[in-house]
Scaffold this motif. Structure first.
Motif, PDB file in Angstrom:
ATOM      1  N   LYS A   1      -3.812   6.544  -6.923  1.00  0.00           N
ATOM      2  CA  LYS A   1      -2.558   5.950  -6.452  1.00  0.00           C
ATOM      3  C   LYS A   1      -2.234   6.427  -5.040  1.00  0.00           C
ATOM      4  CE  LYS A   1       2.285   5.194  -7.718  1.00  0.00           C
ATOM      5  NZ  LYS A   1       3.336   5.418  -8.742  1.00  0.00           N
ATOM      6  N   LYS A   2      -2.408   7.721  -4.786  1.00  0.00           N
ATOM      7  CA  LYS A   2      -2.133   8.261  -3.443  1.00  0.00           C
ATOM      8  C   LYS A   2      -3.029   7.601  -2.397  1.00  0.00           C
ATOM      9  CE  LYS A   2      -2.821  12.556  -4.483  1.00  0.00           C
ATOM     10  NZ  LYS A   2      -3.044  13.972  -4.148  1.00  0.00           N
ATOM     11  N   ALA A   3      -4.322   7.496  -2.714  1.00  0.00           N
ATOM     12  CA  ALA A   3      -5.258   6.887  -1.771  1.00  0.00           C
ATOM     13  C   ALA A   3      -4.908   5.423  -1.511  1.00  0.00           C
ATOM     14  CB  ALA A   3      -6.684   7.013  -2.300  1.00  0.00           C
ATOM     15  N   GLN A   4      -4.548   4.703  -2.565  1.00  0.00           N
ATOM     16  CA  GLN A   4      -4.200   3.293  -2.417  1.00  0.00           C
ATOM     17  C   GLN A   4      -2.985   3.109  -1.508  1.00  0.00           C
ATOM     18  OE1 GLN A   4      -3.755   2.170  -6.533  1.00  0.00           O
ATOM     19  NE2 GLN A   4      -5.972   2.250  -6.921  1.00  0.00           N
ATOM     20  N   LEU A   5      -2.013   4.000  -1.635  1.00  0.00           N
ATOM     21  CA  LEU A   5      -0.812   3.934  -0.797  1.00  0.00           C
ATOM     22  C   LEU A   5      -1.166   4.073   0.682  1.00  0.00           C
ATOM     23  CD1 LEU A   5       1.822   6.134  -2.704  1.00  0.00           C
ATOM     24  CD2 LEU A   5       2.177   3.786  -1.917  1.00  0.00           C
ATOM     25  N   ILE A   6      -1.988   5.061   0.992  1.00  0.00           N
ATOM     26  CA  ILE A   6      -2.328   5.334   2.397  1.00  0.00           C
ATOM     27  C   ILE A   6      -3.210   4.235   2.966  1.00  0.00           C
ATOM     28  CG2 ILE A   6      -3.465   6.972   3.951  1.00  0.00           C
ATOM     29  CD1 ILE A   6      -2.656   9.175   1.887  1.00  0.00           C
ATOM     30  N   TYR A   7      -4.225   3.826   2.206  1.00  0.00           N
ATOM     31  CA  TYR A   7      -5.109   2.760   2.706  1.00  0.00           C
ATOM     32  C   TYR A   7      -4.349   1.440   2.869  1.00  0.00           C
ATOM     33  CZ  TYR A   7      -9.483   5.407   2.355  1.00  0.00           C
ATOM     34  OH  TYR A   7     -10.496   6.312   2.541  1.00  0.00           O
TER      35      TYR A   7
END
Length: 430
Positions: free
Chosen positions: A334-340
Motif C-alpha cells: 500500500k505504501k509503495a502504491q501511494l508513492i508510485y
C-alpha cells in the motif's frame, strides 16, 4: 533542530528503526534485566545471550514460516561478506557431490582409490564443469558476480543474464526468463531479490528456477533489503541471506537461512588439502556455514546486542500482525502504491527509473524533471522535502537521483506525507 517525531527518514541503510525498539534497546545497553551490566557487556557464551539468540531465531522462523529442514545462522561481514561466503560454501558442496558421483560411477569407496587418481578426475570435472550462475540485475548482483570471478576465476562464472544489455547499458529492467542462459548443474544460481541502488525488485520467484525434482537448481538469493516485507517461498531456495540494517535491525549481523541438506552430516566438506590440489579457494573459517551451524552461531564473538535489537523488531512485528509477514506485506504494498501513484500522476515533473514491471516496493528510485535542469530540480526537491521533515531521499552516489527507501519501519503516514509532497511539488511554478 527537529525531534525524532517530526521527521520521516527514507535512508537506504542503516535504516530507520522503530522508536519503541530503540528505547528498549537503549535501556538494555545500560542495564539488562537488572543484572547491573549492559547487554553489550554480557558474554556471548552466557546463558542469557544464548536465550536471546535462540528466541530471535524462533521468532524469525515463526514470522517467515521457515520450514524445519532449514537452519538459521547469525553471522558477520554483511552482504559483501556473503558474496564470498556463498562462493566458498556452495563450491565446497559442488566438489563434495561431484566426488561422491565419481566414486559411485567407479563403484569404489574413497579409501580404495589412489588419491592421485581421484584428484585427477576431480580436477577434470572442475576444469570442464564447475560453473556459478549469476543473474545480474543491479549493482549488488554485479558485485557478487565480480567477487566470484575474483575467487575462482572468470572461467567458472556464468552471467545468466545482464539487465544492462536490454536497457541501453543501464540497470532498470529484469531480462525475460526465456533469455536466461543457465548452466548445467551449477554450484548455485544467484540473484539479488531487491536491488537497493537501482530500485529493481523481482515481482516473485523466477519460474525458470522453480523446483523440478532431482534436477532442481541450488538457488541462492540476497534479500538484504526486502526481507520481512513479503512472503517468501522458502522451500524454493537452498540459501537466503540478508544484512540486518534494512528491515531487521541494526548494522552488525547478517542472517543466513540454509537448507540443512547442504550441511554435514548430509553433505561432507572437502578437505583443505584437496581444495588446494584442485586450485580452489579455501574460505576463512568465520565464513564457513558448517562451523557457524555447529556452534549455534557462537563460534566467535557475535554481537548479542544487535541480535537483541533484531529480536525486538520481530516481537513488534509479531505483535502488530496476527497474520505475520502477510500483514506487513499488505502495508508495504500500500505504501509503495501511494508513492508510485503520486509520481505517475505527474510525468512532466518526475520520471521513475526502473521499468514498471521491475519496480521495487522498498527502494523507489526516480528523477525530478520539473525544471529544465534535472540537477536544479532535484536540489529544489530535496530542500523542500527536508523542510517537510522528509529526509534521507538523496539517491546512491553511483547513480544520483532520488531514492525513497520504503522499509517496514516507515509508517503509512510517512508514505502519505511523501506522496502529498510529490503532489505539492509538481504544482509549484516552473
Amino acid at each position: 533542530m527537529p525531534s525524532r517525531e517530526e521527521i520521516t527518514y527514507f535512508g537506504a541503510g542503516p535504516a530507520l528503526l522503530p522508536t519503541e525498539v530503540l528505547k528498549t534497546a537503549a535501556a538494555s545497553l545500560v542495564d539488562y534485566n537488572n543484572t547491573g551490566l549492559g547487554l553489550a557487556e554480557h558474554s556471548h557464551r552466557s546463558e542469557l545471550a544464548t536465550g536471546i539468540l535462540n528466541t530471535t531465531k524462533d521468532d524469525l522462523a515463526k514470522y517467515l514460516d521457515v520450514p524445519n529442514d532449514y537452519e538459521i545462522l547469525f553471522m558477520q561481514g554483511g552482504g559483501s561478506g556473503e558474496f564470498s561466503a556463498t562462493v566458498y560454501n556452495m563450491v565446497n558442496v559442488w566438489v563434495e557431490r561431484r566426488k561422491q558421483k565419481i566414486l559411485k560411477e567407479l563403484g569404489v569407496e574413497e579409501s580404495k582409490i589412489p588419491e592421485n587418481d581421484l584428484v585427477q578426475q576431480l580436477q577434470k570435472a572442475v576444469d570442464e564443469e564447475l560453473k556459478i550462475d549469476y543473474v545480474v540485475t543491479g549493482s549488488w548482483s554485479l558485485k557478487a558476480s565480480q567477487e566470484a570471478a575474483r575467487l575462482v576465476g572468470a572461467e567458472h562464472v556464468n552471467v545468466v543474464a545482464d539487465a544492462r544489455k536490454i536497457n541501453d547499458g543501464k540497470f532498470g529492467k529484469i531480462p525475460e526468463e526465456s533469455s536466461w542462459k543457465l548452466s548445467k548443474n551449477p554450484a548455485m544460481v544467484y540473484y539479488c531479490d531487491n536491488e537497493t541502488v537501482d530500485g529493481v525488485e523481482f515481482p516473485g520467484f523466477p519460474k525458470i528456477l522453480e523446483p523440478n525434482g532431482d534436477d532442481s537448481p541450488l538457488v541462492v538469493a540476497d534479500m538484504s533489503s526486502n526481507i520481512l516485507s513479503r512472503r517468501i517461498p522458502i522451500k524454493n531456495y537452498s540459501l537466503i541471506f540478508f544484512g540486518a540494517q534494512k528491515n531487521l535491525g541494526s548494522t552488525g549481523i547478517t542472517v543466513v537461512i540454509i537448507k540443512k541438506n547442504l550441511l554435514p552430516p548430509v553433505v561432507g566438506t572437502p578437505a583443505p588439502t584437496l581444495l588446494r590440489k584442485l586450485g580452489l579457494p579455501i574460505g576463512p573459517i568465520v565464513l564457513s556455514y558448517e562451523t557457524i551451524a555447529k556452534n549455534n552461531s557462537l563460534y566467535n564473538t557475535l554481537s548479542i546486542f544487535d541480535v537483541y535489537i533484531a529480536g525486538q523488531v520481530l516481537k513488534s512485528l509479531l505483535a502488530t500482525f496476527t497474520d505475520k509477514v502477510d500483514g506487513q506485506q499488505a502495508v508495504a504494498d500500500k505504501k509503495a502504491q501511494l508513492i508510485y501513484a503520486a509520481l505517475d500522476a505527474h510525468p512532466e515533473s518526475f520520471k521513475v527509473v526502473p521499468a514498471k514491471d521491475a519496480r521495487s516496493r522498498m527502494n523507489i528510485c526516480f528523477r525530478v524533471t520539473h525544471l529544465e535542469s534535472v540537477d536544479e530540480s532535484e536540489k529544489l526537491f530535496l530542500k523542500g522535502a527536508v523542510e517537510k521533515g522528509l529526509t534521507g531521499l538523496k539517491g546512491h552516489r553511483s547513480v544520483g537521483g532520488i531514492r525513497a527507501s520504503n522499509y517496514n519501519s516507515i509508517p503509512l503516514t510517512g508514505a502519505e506525507k511523501l506522496a502529498a509532497f510529490i503532489e505539492e511539488f509538481a504544482k509549484t511554478p516552473k
